[in-house]
Design a protein around this motif. Structure first.
Motif, PDB file in Angstrom:
ATOM      1  N   TYR A  23     -24.995  35.943  -7.843  1.00 11.07           N
ATOM      2  CA  TYR A  23     -24.653  35.126  -6.676  1.00 11.07           C
ATOM      3  C   TYR A  23     -25.828  35.092  -5.710  1.00 11.07           C
ATOM      4  CZ  TYR A  23     -19.670  35.227  -7.920  1.00 11.07           C
ATOM      5  OH  TYR A  23     -18.455  35.092  -8.538  1.00 11.07           O
ATOM      6  N   VAL A  40     -23.592  34.727   3.828  1.00 10.67           N
ATOM      7  CA  VAL A  40     -22.678  33.677   3.405  1.00 10.67           C
ATOM      8  C   VAL A  40     -22.970  33.321   1.956  1.00 10.67           C
ATOM      9  CG1 VAL A  40     -21.926  31.313   3.815  1.00 10.67           C
ATOM     10  CG2 VAL A  40     -22.559  32.760   5.747  1.00 10.67           C
ATOM     11  N   LYS A  42     -21.187  31.085  -1.568  1.00 12.63           N
ATOM     12  CA  LYS A  42     -20.457  29.840  -1.782  1.00 12.63           C
ATOM     13  C   LYS A  42     -18.959  30.016  -1.524  1.00 12.63           C
ATOM     14  CE  LYS A  42     -19.840  26.069  -5.017  1.00 12.63           C
ATOM     15  NZ  LYS A  42     -20.248  25.496  -6.295  1.00 12.63           N
ATOM     16  N   ASN A  80     -31.639  22.336   4.053  1.00 16.57           N
ATOM     17  CA  ASN A  80     -30.186  22.323   4.099  1.00 16.57           C
ATOM     18  C   ASN A  80     -29.674  23.551   3.363  1.00 16.57           C
ATOM     19  OD1 ASN A  80     -27.453  21.851   3.930  1.00 16.57           O
ATOM     20  ND2 ASN A  80     -27.655  19.727   3.263  1.00 16.57           N
ATOM     21  N   VAL A  81     -29.087  24.496   4.089  1.00 15.94           N
ATOM     22  CA  VAL A  81     -28.656  25.761   3.489  1.00 15.94           C
ATOM     23  C   VAL A  81     -27.633  25.534   2.387  1.00 15.94           C
ATOM     24  CG1 VAL A  81     -26.781  26.303   5.099  1.00 15.94           C
ATOM     25  CG2 VAL A  81     -28.086  28.149   4.045  1.00 15.94           C
ATOM     26  N   LYS A  82     -26.905  24.424   2.398  1.00 19.28           N
ATOM     27  CA  LYS A  82     -25.935  24.139   1.342  1.00 19.28           C
ATOM     28  C   LYS A  82     -26.610  23.983  -0.020  1.00 19.28           C
ATOM     29  CE  LYS A  82     -23.545  20.881   3.699  1.00 19.28           C
ATOM     30  NZ  LYS A  82     -22.536  19.823   3.822  1.00 19.28           N
ATOM     31  N   ASP A  83     -27.907  23.679  -0.024  1.00 25.44           N
ATOM     32  CA  ASP A  83     -28.630  23.506  -1.285  1.00 25.44           C
ATOM     33  C   ASP A  83     -28.636  24.780  -2.130  1.00 25.44           C
ATOM     34  OD1 ASP A  83     -29.188  20.868  -0.678  1.00 25.44           O
ATOM     35  OD2 ASP A  83     -31.235  21.283   0.003  1.00 25.44           O
ATOM     36  N   PHE A  85     -26.331  26.724  -2.764  1.00 23.49           N
ATOM     37  CA  PHE A  85     -25.080  26.900  -3.490  1.00 23.49           C
ATOM     38  C   PHE A  85     -24.924  25.912  -4.649  1.00 23.49           C
ATOM     39  CE2 PHE A  85     -24.078  28.153   0.988  1.00 23.49           C
ATOM     40  CZ  PHE A  85     -24.200  29.513   0.770  1.00 23.49           C
ATOM     41  N   LYS A  86     -25.905  25.064  -4.862  1.00 25.94           N
ATOM     42  CA  LYS A  86     -25.856  24.111  -5.966  1.00 25.94           C
ATOM     43  C   LYS A  86     -26.327  24.791  -7.247  1.00 25.94           C
ATOM     44  CE  LYS A  86     -26.586  20.133  -3.000  1.00 25.94           C
ATOM     45  NZ  LYS A  86     -27.497  19.063  -2.613  1.00 25.94           N
TER      46      LYS A  86
END
Length: 102
Positions: A23, A40, A42, A80-83, A85-86
């Motif tokens: 992870y 944090v 996913k 973009n921190v969301k990247d 989690f891809k």
């Protein structure tokens, strides 16, 4: 800025961590007064105080070893921190800042 000293290394908000189970998470905090930053992932989040000085999980179960932090990367270049989690995101492309001793 929230920080935690780890064997001559300071974990902070621009870091990306990798757990033993694969992870990947981003380190953050609510504000500068926050003495207990979090990581944090996913599907969940965890406070840094759940780890010891060597970034090993303080959990008591055998499964808790899967949550040891094994590497810390410089995530300051991530827009973009969301990247992170891809599925296609490769954390090894980031500069390595710290690697745990197994």
């Amino acid at each position: 800025m929230a920080k935690k000293k780890v064997e001559n290394y300071v974990l902070n908000e621009s870091n990306v961590v990798k757990l033993r189970n694969g992870y990947v998470g981003a380190v953050g905090s609510f504000n500068e007064k926050n003495k207990n930053p979090w990581i944090v992932f996913k599907a969940y989040m965890s406070t840094i105080d759940k780890y010891d000085e060597k970034l090993k999980s303080k959990g008591k179960s055998e499964n808790s070893k899967n949550y040891d932090i094994v590497a810390v990367y410089d995530g300051s270049s991530i827009d973009n921190v969301k990247d992170i989690f891809k599925a296609k995101f490769n954390v090894e492309e980031l500069p390595l800042l710290w690697k745990g001793n197994d």
